[in-house]
Structure formats: C-alpha cells, structure tokens
Scaffold this active site. Sequence first.
Site, PDB file in Angstrom:
ATOM      1  N   ASP A  52     -12.528  -3.238   5.630  1.00 30.76           N
ATOM      2  CA  ASP A  52     -11.174  -2.686   5.534  1.00 30.76           C
ATOM      3  C   ASP A  52     -11.134  -1.422   4.682  1.00 30.76           C
ATOM      4  O   ASP A  52     -11.927  -1.258   3.757  1.00 30.76           O
ATOM      5  CB  ASP A  52     -10.236  -3.706   4.869  1.00 30.76           C
ATOM      6  CG  ASP A  52      -9.927  -4.885   5.767  1.00 30.76           C
ATOM      7  OD1 ASP A  52     -10.519  -4.981   6.860  1.00 30.76           O
ATOM      8  OD2 ASP A  52      -9.094  -5.720   5.354  1.00 30.76           O
ATOM      9  N   HIS A 103      -4.869  -0.521  10.369  1.00 28.82           N
ATOM     10  CA  HIS A 103      -4.604  -1.119   9.047  1.00 28.82           C
ATOM     11  C   HIS A 103      -3.450  -0.347   8.380  1.00 28.82           C
ATOM     12  O   HIS A 103      -3.453  -0.170   7.175  1.00 28.82           O
ATOM     13  CB  HIS A 103      -5.889  -1.045   8.228  1.00 28.82           C
ATOM     14  CG  HIS A 103      -5.974  -1.984   7.057  1.00 28.82           C
ATOM     15  ND1 HIS A 103      -5.617  -3.308   7.095  1.00 28.82           N
ATOM     16  CD2 HIS A 103      -6.412  -1.775   5.774  1.00 28.82           C
ATOM     17  CE1 HIS A 103      -5.832  -3.879   5.912  1.00 28.82           C
ATOM     18  NE2 HIS A 103      -6.299  -2.957   5.086  1.00 28.82           N
ATOM     19  N   HIS A 191     -14.986  -4.516   2.100  1.00 27.27           N
ATOM     20  CA  HIS A 191     -14.217  -3.266   2.066  1.00 27.27           C
ATOM     21  C   HIS A 191     -15.156  -2.065   1.987  1.00 27.27           C
ATOM     22  O   HIS A 191     -16.038  -2.047   1.112  1.00 27.27           O
ATOM     23  CB  HIS A 191     -13.269  -3.240   0.866  1.00 27.27           C
ATOM     24  CG  HIS A 191     -12.156  -4.238   0.985  1.00 27.27           C
ATOM     25  ND1 HIS A 191     -12.345  -5.574   0.730  1.00 27.27           N
ATOM     26  CD2 HIS A 191     -10.858  -4.089   1.363  1.00 27.27           C
ATOM     27  CE1 HIS A 191     -11.192  -6.216   0.940  1.00 27.27           C
ATOM     28  NE2 HIS A 191     -10.283  -5.340   1.326  1.00 27.27           N
TER      29      HIS A 191
HETATM   30 ZN   LIG Z   1      -6.697  -3.055   3.014  1.00 25.88          ZN
END
Ligand SMILES: [Zn+2]
Length: 226
Positions: A52, A103, A191
């Site tokens: 992400d 996102h 991430h």
């Molecule tokens: Zn995020």
Amino acid sequence: MRIPIDSQSFVFRFRTYVMLIEQPPFIYRMFFPGGYWRIPVDGEKVVYLTFDDGPVPEITTWVLDVLDKYKIKATFFCVGDNVRKHPEIYKDILDRGHKVGNHTYNHLQGVRSWSGRYVENTKKASEYINSDLFRPPHGHMRIPQFLRLRKHYKIILWDVVTRDYSKYMTPHSVLKNVQKYTRNGSVIVFHDSLKAERNMKEALPKAIEWLLEQGYSFRTIPSLRK
Ligand SMILES: [Zn+2]
C-alpha cells in the site's frame, strides 16, 4: 497545609491505539459485507502479498526487484497523487506483471471524510489507476462510502496486517506477525512507503522465504473483470 501531589498520577498517558489488530476479528469484518479479507483456494496453499501507499521512488522499485528475485507477483494499492508524481514507477509495476488497485487520490481517512468527497477522491485516483480493486486507507470507511464504491469496485481489506509502518515494531516483530497469522488465502499487507522502509526492507525477504518454506504460492488479487 499543602498536600504533596504526585503530578504523574494526574497525567494521562495516551498511547497510539492500533485500530486494527494484526488479524481483524470477525465482528469487524461484518461491517463490510462482500469485502474481501481472505481468498482461500481449495486444495492449494496460497497467499496474496499486497503493498500500500506507493509508488515511491527507491522503495517501490526495491520491492519490485525483490519480487522479481523470487519470481513472485503481488498487488499494489496505489495512492493516485503518487502515481501522478511517479508515472514511470506505476508503469514499471504493471510491466513487471503485477496488479494495481485504487487507494484514493490523497489517502483519505473514510470516517473523517464526507462520503461525496471520498467517492470523488477515489474517482480522481481512477484517472491515474486503471483497476476495479479498491482498498480503503487505514482500513475504515463509512457505510455509504462502502456501498457506493462497492458498485464499481471489489473492496479488498486484509487478513494479516504486518504493521511494518509502525515505529513500535521491529523487522523481527513484523516477520513474526506474518508467521503467526498467515493461513491459506491470507491477504497480507506491507507498505511501499518511507514510513515502513526500515521494517519492510528487512522483513519482506525473510517473510517471502518463510512463506515459500511453508509451501505457499503467491497470487495477485483477482479483479471483477478477472
Ligand atoms: Zn494506506
């Protein structure tokens, strides 16, 4: 007469509470009917690595090189504004055979955003990110946001959040989260961000090696269009 007071006893120490524990409980999952947390495949041991908050120079490219090394495909939930700033890295993600998801454009927090603004922000991100997969930043969104976006997107949550972004974590504890909570079909979150860099760069290769040793194969999140 003065009463001695231990001032410390009056100090409330606020901790940063983790909104979601490493493996979200069933009750939390019920808030998002039709959302995807885990995608098991009968008779196979599969996991879905997801990243992400990118694309971010150096970090995303570093992740792509690691995935290439192990011949693994993953899914990247990109922030629209980062794709606008780094289109060449976004292209590289796709060129190397990975999948992408939306996102939002500004990494909005659902519960803190008006629903109209949230949906518009996601729509703006879709001008840069061609995908029917959506993951809400911070793992939360208001019910109207969920219902509106669900019409156009497959809403992807997660089964294991490594918490690689947390300064309270070490690379070792990030790896431990993967080892403790992964099961067949787990959607695992790392991430590709500056915040996670310290933990992620050390934990990711070890986590991949451990998952391979356990006999897992790696898949990308299937989209609505397949
Ligand atoms: Zn995020």
